[in-house]
Design an enzyme around this catalytic site. Structure first.
Site, mmCIF file in Angstrom:
data_model
loop_
_atom_site.group_PDB
_atom_site.id
_atom_site.type_symbol
_atom_site.label_atom_id
_atom_site.label_comp_id
_atom_site.label_asym_id
_atom_site.label_seq_id
_atom_site.Cartn_x
_atom_site.Cartn_y
_atom_site.Cartn_z
ATOM 1 N N ASP A 41 -6.183 1.708 -2.059
ATOM 2 C CA ASP A 41 -6.914 1.436 -0.825
ATOM 3 C C ASP A 41 -7.759 0.169 -0.942
ATOM 4 O O ASP A 41 -7.817 -0.639 -0.007
ATOM 5 C CB ASP A 41 -7.794 2.631 -0.458
ATOM 6 C CG ASP A 41 -6.993 3.852 -0.036
ATOM 7 O OD1 ASP A 41 -5.756 3.751 0.116
ATOM 8 O OD2 ASP A 41 -7.611 4.922 0.150
ATOM 9 N N HIS A 89 0.836 -1.203 0.000
ATOM 10 C CA HIS A 89 0.000 0.000 0.000
ATOM 11 C C HIS A 89 0.871 1.255 0.000
ATOM 12 O O HIS A 89 0.601 2.210 -0.738
ATOM 13 C CB HIS A 89 -0.934 -0.022 1.212
ATOM 14 C CG HIS A 89 -1.906 1.100 1.255
ATOM 15 N ND1 HIS A 89 -1.778 2.151 2.135
ATOM 16 C CD2 HIS A 89 -3.031 1.342 0.527
ATOM 17 C CE1 HIS A 89 -2.789 2.986 1.947
ATOM 18 N NE2 HIS A 89 -3.566 2.522 0.984
#
Length: 118
Positions: A92, A47
């Site tokens: 996300d 991420h």
């Protein structure tokens, strides 16, 4: 943005408070360095790298960029909203789904960052 990311996490991992992911391992919540401690921490490392790539888009600030998405019974779908919004939303979405697949290990929450994350 981080608020929307929190909501995505709540959608895919409804039985664990979002803040349990904010100080986990070497990468969840504070940037990161070293070797990820487990698969969940690896989700956060990926991420972080995804946000780094999104920042290369002119004017894109992933931590504050809002986007449009739908959530339905744990399934997240990003909607069109321009290159930056789509990129951040996908970062996300992928991370929230990764969190749902990974095992949460309580011993990796709030670890000694300086000692374990070299």
């Amino acid at each position: 943005n981080l608020y929307q990311f929190k909501n995505m996490i709540h959608c895919t991992v409804p039985n664990r408070p979002w803040w349990h992911f904010a100080n986990y391992g070497c990468y969840c919540g504070r940037g990161g360095k070293g070797t990820p401690v487990d698969d969940l921490d690896r989700c956060c490392q990926i991420h972080d790298k995804c946000y780094d790539e999104a920042e290369k888009i002119s004017g894109c600030w992933p931590y504050i960029k809002t986007y449009t998405y739908e959530s339905c019974q744990g399934t997240l779908t990003c909607k069109d909203g321009g290159k930056c919004a789509a990129s951040v939303c996908d970062c996300d979405r992928v991370a929230a789904n990764c969190f749902a697949r990974a095992t949460y290990n309580d011993k990796n929450y709030n670890i000694d960052f300086n000692a374990r994350c070299q």
